[in-house]
Enzyme design. Sequence first.
Site, PDB file in Angstrom:
ATOM      1  N   GLY A  44       0.844  -1.264   0.068  1.00  0.00           N
ATOM      2  CA  GLY A  44      -0.011   0.087  -0.003  1.00  0.00           C
ATOM      3  C   GLY A  44       0.856   1.330  -0.111  1.00  0.00           C
ATOM      4  O   GLY A  44       0.715   2.263   0.634  1.00  0.00           O
ATOM      5  N   HIS A  45       1.751   1.210  -0.915  1.00  0.00           N
ATOM      6  CA  HIS A  45       2.947   2.199  -0.877  1.00  0.00           C
ATOM      7  C   HIS A  45       3.529   2.239  -2.100  1.00  0.00           C
ATOM      8  O   HIS A  45       3.571   1.399  -3.045  1.00  0.00           O
ATOM      9  CB  HIS A  45       3.880   2.331   0.290  1.00  0.00           C
ATOM     10  CG  HIS A  45       4.537   1.316   0.266  1.00  0.00           C
ATOM     11  ND1 HIS A  45       4.104   0.003   1.111  1.00  0.00           N
ATOM     12  CD2 HIS A  45       5.695   0.819  -0.091  1.00  0.00           C
ATOM     13  CE1 HIS A  45       5.190  -0.791   0.958  1.00  0.00           C
ATOM     14  NE2 HIS A  45       6.056  -0.223   0.133  1.00  0.00           N
ATOM     15  N   ARG A  46       4.205   3.348  -2.591  1.00  0.00           N
ATOM     16  CA  ARG A  46       5.288   3.603  -3.377  1.00  0.00           C
ATOM     17  C   ARG A  46       6.624   4.330  -2.819  1.00  0.00           C
ATOM     18  O   ARG A  46       6.528   4.253  -1.726  1.00  0.00           O
ATOM     19  CB  ARG A  46       4.900   4.241  -4.841  1.00  0.00           C
ATOM     20  CG  ARG A  46       4.170   5.779  -4.494  1.00  0.00           C
ATOM     21  CD  ARG A  46       3.560   6.277  -5.822  1.00  0.00           C
ATOM     22  NE  ARG A  46       3.088   7.468  -5.627  1.00  0.00           N
ATOM     23  CZ  ARG A  46       3.688   8.672  -5.731  1.00  0.00           C
ATOM     24  NH1 ARG A  46       4.701   8.956  -6.406  1.00  0.00           N
ATOM     25  NH2 ARG A  46       2.900   9.760  -5.252  1.00  0.00           N
ATOM     26  N   HIS A  91       1.902  -0.192  -4.998  1.00  0.00           N
ATOM     27  CA  HIS A  91       1.714  -1.683  -4.896  1.00  0.00           C
ATOM     28  C   HIS A  91       1.150  -2.023  -3.772  1.00  0.00           C
ATOM     29  O   HIS A  91       1.352  -1.453  -2.607  1.00  0.00           O
ATOM     30  CB  HIS A  91       3.084  -2.229  -5.351  1.00  0.00           C
ATOM     31  CG  HIS A  91       4.045  -2.081  -4.369  1.00  0.00           C
ATOM     32  ND1 HIS A  91       5.079  -1.231  -4.400  1.00  0.00           N
ATOM     33  CD2 HIS A  91       4.586  -3.145  -3.584  1.00  0.00           C
ATOM     34  CE1 HIS A  91       5.886  -1.204  -3.419  1.00  0.00           C
ATOM     35  NE2 HIS A  91       5.552  -2.151  -2.948  1.00  0.00           N
ATOM     36  N   ILE A 116       5.783   6.466   0.349  1.00  0.00           N
ATOM     37  CA  ILE A 116       4.694   7.438  -0.088  1.00  0.00           C
ATOM     38  C   ILE A 116       3.313   6.543   0.016  1.00  0.00           C
ATOM     39  O   ILE A 116       3.092   5.526  -0.707  1.00  0.00           O
ATOM     40  CB  ILE A 116       4.480   7.985  -1.475  1.00  0.00           C
ATOM     41  CG1 ILE A 116       5.653   8.998  -1.563  1.00  0.00           C
ATOM     42  CG2 ILE A 116       3.311   8.841  -1.908  1.00  0.00           C
ATOM     43  CD1 ILE A 116       6.188   9.195  -3.128  1.00  0.00           C
TER      44      ILE A 116
END
Length: 123
Positions: A44-46, A91, A116
């Site tokens: 749940g981030h990049r 992702h 992020i």
Amino acid sequence: MPELIDLKTFTDNRGNLTVIDKCIPFPIARIFYIYGVDDSVRGGHRHVETVQAAICIQGSCRIFTDNNQEQKWFDLNSPSTCLLLYPEDWHTMSEFSKDAILMVLASTSFDASDYIHTPYNKV
């Protein structure tokens, strides 16, 4: 944009040997693995800078990616398949089989400011 690469694998009557040599396009600064996952969604981030290479070395899982231009699902179910995730690739990882072990090679050491957590805004 995320991309799948096939890792060189040698197979004979003794089994399989998969090699990670000169195929990861970055110096590896960190390795971690995820296992024992219930029905949770991970990730749940990049990233700002980090490039990652994800390999499901046992079992299977699904990875959803969004680079603000294209959304894609990837099924990782072979230890000879590697998914390259670039910093812009937001992702999530889900649908882990009970025996799944997802190993991730990262281009940077852990730095909380490199994450992020907000997905791209869709209009």
